[in-house]
Write an enzyme that holds these catalytic residues in place. Structure first.
Site, PDB file in Angstrom:
ATOM      1  N   LYS A 136      -5.382  -8.337  11.999  1.00  0.00           N
ATOM      2  CA  LYS A 136      -5.312  -6.899  11.749  1.00  0.00           C
ATOM      3  C   LYS A 136      -6.713  -6.423  11.394  1.00  0.00           C
ATOM      4  CE  LYS A 136      -3.065  -3.510   8.776  1.00  0.00           C
ATOM      5  NZ  LYS A 136      -2.020  -3.297   7.772  1.00  0.00           N
TER       6      LYS A 136
ATOM      7  N   CYS B 226       0.800  -1.234   0.000  1.00  0.00           N
ATOM      8  CA  CYS B 226       0.000   0.000   0.000  1.00  0.00           C
ATOM      9  C   CYS B 226       0.829   1.278   0.000  1.00  0.00           C
ATOM     10  CB  CYS B 226      -0.977  -0.006   1.169  1.00  0.00           C
ATOM     11  SG  CYS B 226      -0.232  -0.280   2.776  1.00  0.00           S
TER      12      CYS B 226
ATOM     13  N   ARG C 178      -1.497   6.833   7.981  1.00  0.00           N
ATOM     14  CA  ARG C 178      -1.620   7.020   6.531  1.00  0.00           C
ATOM     15  C   ARG C 178      -0.997   8.326   6.096  1.00  0.00           C
ATOM     16  NH1 ARG C 178      -7.433   3.878   6.211  1.00  0.00           N
ATOM     17  NH2 ARG C 178      -6.432   1.913   6.806  1.00  0.00           N
TER      18      ARG C 178
ATOM     19  N   TYR D 276       5.184   3.890  19.017  1.00  0.00           N
ATOM     20  CA  TYR D 276       5.862   5.164  18.750  1.00  0.00           C
ATOM     21  C   TYR D 276       6.385   5.780  20.041  1.00  0.00           C
ATOM     22  CZ  TYR D 276       3.481   4.276  14.416  1.00  0.00           C
ATOM     23  OH  TYR D 276       3.054   3.662  13.269  1.00  0.00           O
TER      24      TYR D 276
ATOM     25  N   CYS E 145      -3.485  -2.707  -0.593  1.00  0.00           N
ATOM     26  CA  CYS E 145      -2.406  -3.594  -0.155  1.00  0.00           C
ATOM     27  C   CYS E 145      -2.159  -4.751  -1.121  1.00  0.00           C
ATOM     28  CB  CYS E 145      -2.720  -4.124   1.234  1.00  0.00           C
ATOM     29  SG  CYS E 145      -3.035  -2.806   2.423  1.00  0.00           S
TER      30      CYS E 145
ATOM     31  N   SER F 120      -0.933   4.172  15.322  1.00  0.00           N
ATOM     32  CA  SER F 120      -0.793   5.631  15.260  1.00  0.00           C
ATOM     33  C   SER F 120      -1.904   6.373  16.001  1.00  0.00           C
ATOM     34  CB  SER F 120      -0.747   6.077  13.801  1.00  0.00           C
ATOM     35  OG  SER F 120      -1.919   5.673  13.112  1.00  0.00           O
TER      36      SER F 120
ATOM     37  N   LYS G 200      -3.176  -6.045  15.885  1.00  0.00           N
ATOM     38  CA  LYS G 200      -3.235  -4.612  15.592  1.00  0.00           C
ATOM     39  C   LYS G 200      -4.670  -4.191  15.323  1.00  0.00           C
ATOM     40  CE  LYS G 200      -1.260  -1.682  11.986  1.00  0.00           C
ATOM     41  NZ  LYS G 200      -0.317  -1.585  10.905  1.00  0.00           N
TER      42      LYS G 200
END
Ligand SMILES: [Zn+2]
Length: 329
Positions: A201, A124, A211, A319, A132, A280, A254
């Site tokens: 996922k 992707c 994104r 992160y 994807c 994210s 996820k």
């Protein structure tokens, strides 16, 4: 025995006592730090929806790796922003692709010896349409065509393994990709490269800021025909079962925080290493609250990770990895 003989507070009186009876821990060595590689030199471009996250040119990524190694993190998860995109996502399996170049550079750094380098395997970020897999037009719109996508994903995994990835991590959610990747790796002399499969996922709103970071928003439609429905726990167990049968060495779940029950269910059903990705949106909503002073940054950061570990994740892609490692030092 009940009150007053039982007093639960006895073991909470001091930090030393609490530490002695603590059931779950978070260590820097449990944490994987995602990096977004982009072309250029000296580039450190902030991702506006993810404070503290950057698109990094390879030289900058090497510096990040050195810092990550110093902090004792377990490894890096690499994503790429290619110079150009096309229908087939050829940048994903190009020997001179951005992540392939990054892996070669990272492998030469001293830091890499202390870190596990994980390469995300997907199309992707490299396809002009942002899906994807391969896209075909149908009478009522389009379809992400499963079987022809497998070859491209397998080529991508082989190319990343040859460039130096210690682990390949397919995140596309095509059926049969793990078997296709395993077969291709074995055939190409990469029999020792493990597969960390994003087995469960979910199609999630919490991927939104990623994104922007990875420039991978679909140009039309959404990903609900291949990523899982957020309502389904039993189906997640079946996905994991199938991926393990196809040869996955480890699994990645996820998102993390809105799906802790799924992590727990996987932990109880499968004796394989399980990772969870604090995605994210989970990061950004906490950052937004920190910026407003609504949550205590340090405590909420560590508590969010502790919750994921307690649910049963062996390791966490986050992160917050560097921040958490500093807090834990
Ligand atoms: Zn993808």
């Amino acid at each position: 025995m009940s009150f007053p003989d039982s007093r639960m507070r006895r073991l909470r009186r001091t930090e030393a006592l609490r530490s002695l009876v603590r059931e779950t821990t978070v260590e820097p060595g449990d944490l994987i730090y995602p990096l977004f590689l982009c072309p250029g030199e000296g580039v450190r471009r902030p991702v506006s929806s993810m404070p503290g996250v950057f698109n990094l040119s390879i030289d900058e990524a090497v510096r990040e790796a050195e810092e990550a190694a110093k902090l004792g993190l377990a490894g890096l998860l690499l994503f790429g922003l290619p110079e150009t995109k096309d229908e087939q996502g050829s940048g994903a399996y190009d020997e001179q692709g951005i992540v392939q170049q990054g892996l070669r550079a990272l492998k030469q750094s001293a830091a890499a010896k202390k870190l596990v380098l994980i390469a995300d395997v997907c199309l992707c970020e490299y396809t002009s349409h942002g899906h994807c897999g391969r896209v075909v037009k149908t009478p009522d719109g389009f379809e992400v065509d499963n079987d022809p996508s497998l070859d491209l994903l397998a080529r991508t995994a082989v190319s990343l393994a040859k460039a130096g990835a210690d682990i390949v991590a397919p995140s596309d959610m095509m059926d049969g990709r793990v078997a296709a990747i395993r077969e291709a790796l074995d055939h190409e002399g990469c029999a020792q490269t493990p597969i960390l499969s994003y087995a469960s996922k979910f199609a999630s709103a919490f991927y939104g800021p990623f994104r922007e970071a990875a420039g991978s928003a679909p140009q039309f439609g959404d990903r609900k025909t291949y990523q899982m429905d957020g309502a389904n726990l039993r189906e997640a167990m079946r996905e994991i079962d199938l991926d393990l049968e196809e040869g996955a060495d480890m699994i990645l779940m996820k998102p993390a925080m809105p799906y802790l029950d799924v992590v727990r269910a996987a932990r109880e059903s499968f004796d394989v290493p399980i990772g969870a990705y604090q995605v994210s949106g989970e990061y950004s909503m906490l950052q937004a609250a920190f910026e407003r002073g609504w949550l205590d940054r340090d405590r909420a950061t560590l508590e969010s990770l502790l919750g994921i570990r307690r649910a049963g994740a062996d390791f966490i892609v986050t992160y917050f990895a560097k921040d958490a490692a500093r807090l834990l030092a």
